[in-house]
Enzyme design. Structure first.
Site, PDB file in Angstrom:
ATOM      1  N   TYR A 192       8.952  -3.095  -0.350  1.00  0.00           N
ATOM      2  CA  TYR A 192       7.582  -2.915   0.157  1.00  0.00           C
ATOM      3  C   TYR A 192       7.058  -4.178   0.864  1.00  0.00           C
ATOM      4  O   TYR A 192       6.785  -4.166   2.076  1.00  0.00           O
ATOM      5  CB  TYR A 192       6.696  -2.522  -1.032  1.00  0.00           C
ATOM      6  N   ASP A 213      19.878  -6.614   1.203  1.00  0.00           N
ATOM      7  CA  ASP A 213      19.266  -5.771   0.169  1.00  0.00           C
ATOM      8  C   ASP A 213      20.354  -4.863  -0.401  1.00  0.00           C
ATOM      9  O   ASP A 213      21.182  -4.345   0.352  1.00  0.00           O
ATOM     10  CB  ASP A 213      18.164  -4.931   0.836  1.00  0.00           C
ATOM     11  N   LYS A 217      16.566  -0.523  -5.008  1.00  0.00           N
ATOM     12  CA  LYS A 217      15.125  -0.224  -5.068  1.00  0.00           C
ATOM     13  C   LYS A 217      14.552  -0.010  -3.667  1.00  0.00           C
ATOM     14  O   LYS A 217      13.582   0.695  -3.499  1.00  0.00           O
ATOM     15  CB  LYS A 217      14.367  -1.385  -5.723  1.00  0.00           C
ATOM     16  N   GLY A 218      15.099  -0.683  -2.706  1.00  0.00           N
ATOM     17  CA  GLY A 218      14.543  -0.647  -1.348  1.00  0.00           C
ATOM     18  C   GLY A 218      14.969   0.596  -0.589  1.00  0.00           C
ATOM     19  O   GLY A 218      15.690   1.463  -1.112  1.00  0.00           O
ATOM     20  N   PHE A 273      12.757 -12.048  -1.855  1.00  0.00           N
ATOM     21  CA  PHE A 273      11.933 -11.016  -2.497  1.00  0.00           C
ATOM     22  C   PHE A 273      12.701 -10.253  -3.572  1.00  0.00           C
ATOM     23  O   PHE A 273      12.086  -9.715  -4.490  1.00  0.00           O
ATOM     24  CB  PHE A 273      11.493  -9.960  -1.470  1.00  0.00           C
ATOM     25  N   SER A 320      10.472  -5.499 -10.508  1.00  0.00           N
ATOM     26  CA  SER A 320       9.080  -5.970 -10.600  1.00  0.00           C
ATOM     27  C   SER A 320       8.143  -5.058 -11.379  1.00  0.00           C
ATOM     28  O   SER A 320       6.935  -5.080 -11.145  1.00  0.00           O
ATOM     29  CB  SER A 320       8.526  -6.158  -9.189  1.00  0.00           C
ATOM     30  N   TYR A 350       8.698  -9.546 -17.186  1.00  0.00           N
ATOM     31  CA  TYR A 350       8.699  -9.732 -15.732  1.00  0.00           C
ATOM     32  C   TYR A 350       8.119 -11.107 -15.362  1.00  0.00           C
ATOM     33  O   TYR A 350       8.737 -11.882 -14.622  1.00  0.00           O
ATOM     34  CB  TYR A 350       7.890  -8.603 -15.072  1.00  0.00           C
ATOM     35  N   LYS A 377      10.055 -14.586 -13.654  1.00  0.00           N
ATOM     36  CA  LYS A 377       9.607 -15.277 -12.433  1.00  0.00           C
ATOM     37  C   LYS A 377       9.298 -16.744 -12.738  1.00  0.00           C
ATOM     38  O   LYS A 377       9.601 -17.641 -11.942  1.00  0.00           O
ATOM     39  CB  LYS A 377       8.374 -14.575 -11.848  1.00  0.00           C
ATOM     40  N   GLY A 405      -0.477  -5.414 -22.549  1.00  0.00           N
ATOM     41  CA  GLY A 405      -0.281  -6.617 -21.735  1.00  0.00           C
ATOM     42  C   GLY A 405      -1.201  -6.730 -20.532  1.00  0.00           C
ATOM     43  O   GLY A 405      -1.033  -7.622 -19.711  1.00  0.00           O
TER      44      GLY A 405
END
Ligand code: UDP
Length: 338
Positions: free
Chosen positions: A11, A31, A35-36, A72, A76, A140, A144, A284
């Protein structure tokens, strides 16, 4: 510049790729398409590959004379990260380190890294500034933060890699052209879920938590247009090329909207009403997350083009109306897509 964009079919990645090309850079999308979406990459060079394929990474860097990397590619989804921590640590942390090793080996010394407001956890005060405590409340955010730490302590200090880390708040919207946009499977994000309800593809929207200490009791977040996020990556690249030091920046509008306000805006934009189901809070989820983004405005000259919630949602609505099934390449068992 020749820019390797990992996760460039996702995205935020696909929007950044478009902006890079418009600015005269050459984007090489890398990629694995777990997911993409292949259809999100329009004219750029596309390499289907994994962050764990060191040989292909090295070959791609060499073949395209890569000057800089925008990274990226990552899993996520907060909820999913709590259920599958091993996959998140493997993909997000080990995958990133593997990429950085390839950069060092091939002599690529410039990186823009996608991070997240989730590194802060429950903030002490609002707006959140970069120097505040980092206590991520989910896996997650911890993955990061681990990569951020490795960049600072190893790749920058030991190998001299220059990087800018961008901590995103809530990305939404779509390019005004209407041909690329947000498409996760399953969808977990507020704006696309509401717009799918507007399209009649969902029966309504669940509001996660109505007893927060906010004016209307629902969570407040800082929503930022995906093209404003993308623009910051180009500024970061330019800054690094001009000798800017390695650093970390928040990226948000600095303005908060409650879940109810986002639904109101979507109803106004679409002219359709959405059934609201009051539900319990999501684990969370802090009450209020608003970015202090003064540093990136001041130091990199970033300024968001979209500050009005209805304008932001309007661009997303255009994408959803034209693509009610997203890119139309849904696959089974892939979980959440970037
Ligand atoms: N949210 C909600 N219902 C949904 C999805 C999200 O009320 O079906 C709320 C969520 O609790 C949060 C906000 O919307 O306060 C933004 O959530 P999203 O998942 O879009 O982004 P996140 O903040 O988790 O990155």
């Amino acid at each position: 510049m020749n820019v390797l964009v990992t996760g460039g079919a996702g995205y935020i990645g696909s929007h950044t790729v478009r902006m890079l090309e418009k600015a005269g850079h050459r984007a090489i999308v890398y990629d694995d398409l777990s997911k993409g979406h292949r259809a999100a990459v329009k004219n750029s060079v596309f390499v289907q590959g994994s962050l764990f394929d060191s040989r292909l990474l090295a070959e791609t860097i060499r073949r395209h004379a890569i000057d800089a990397v925008i990274h990226f590619a990552a899993f996520s989804c907060v909820g999913e990260s709590m259920e599958k921590p091993q996959e998140y640590y493997h993909n997000n942390v080990e995958g990133s380190l593997n990429l950085f090793e390839a950069m060092v080996a091939e002599g690529v010394g410039t990186l823009v890294f996608s991070s997240t407001a989730a590194v802060y956890g429950e903030p002490e005060t609002t707006p959140i500034t970069e120097d505040m405590a980092k206590n991520p409340t989910n896996v997650y955010g911890r993955t990061k933060l681990a990569v951020e730490t490795a960049l600072a302590e190893q790749y920058s200090r030991v190998y001299g890699l220059k990087y800018i880390t961008l901590r995103y708040f809530n990305a939404c919207g779509a390019d005004a052209a209407g041909d690329i946009g947000e498409d996760h499977d399953p969808e977990t994000h507020l704006v696309p879920l509401i717009l799918q309800a507007c399209l009649g593809k969902r029966s309504g929207i669940k509001i996660f938590g109505t007893d927060y200490s906010t004016p209307d009791g629902t969570c407040i977040r800082d929503y930022i247009h995906v093209n404003d996020l993308a623009a910051a990556h180009l500024l970061a690249l330019d800054a690094l090329a001009g000798g800017h030091r390695s650093d970390v920046y928040n990226l948000g509008n600095g303005q908060g909207f409650s879940v109810q306000e986002v639904i109101d805006a979507a109803e106004a934009v679409s002219g359709r009403s959405v059934r609201r189901e009051l539900a319990g809070p999501r684990a969370g989820d802090p009450a209020v997350l608003i970015a202090g983004a003064a540093k990136i405005r001041r130091e990199l000259g970033w300024k968001p083009e979209y500050t009005d919630m209805k304008d932001i949602i309007g661009t997303a609505w255009r994408w959803h109306l034209a693509h009610p099934d997203g890119y139309g390449d849904k696959r089974e068992d892939l979980g959440c897509r970037n």
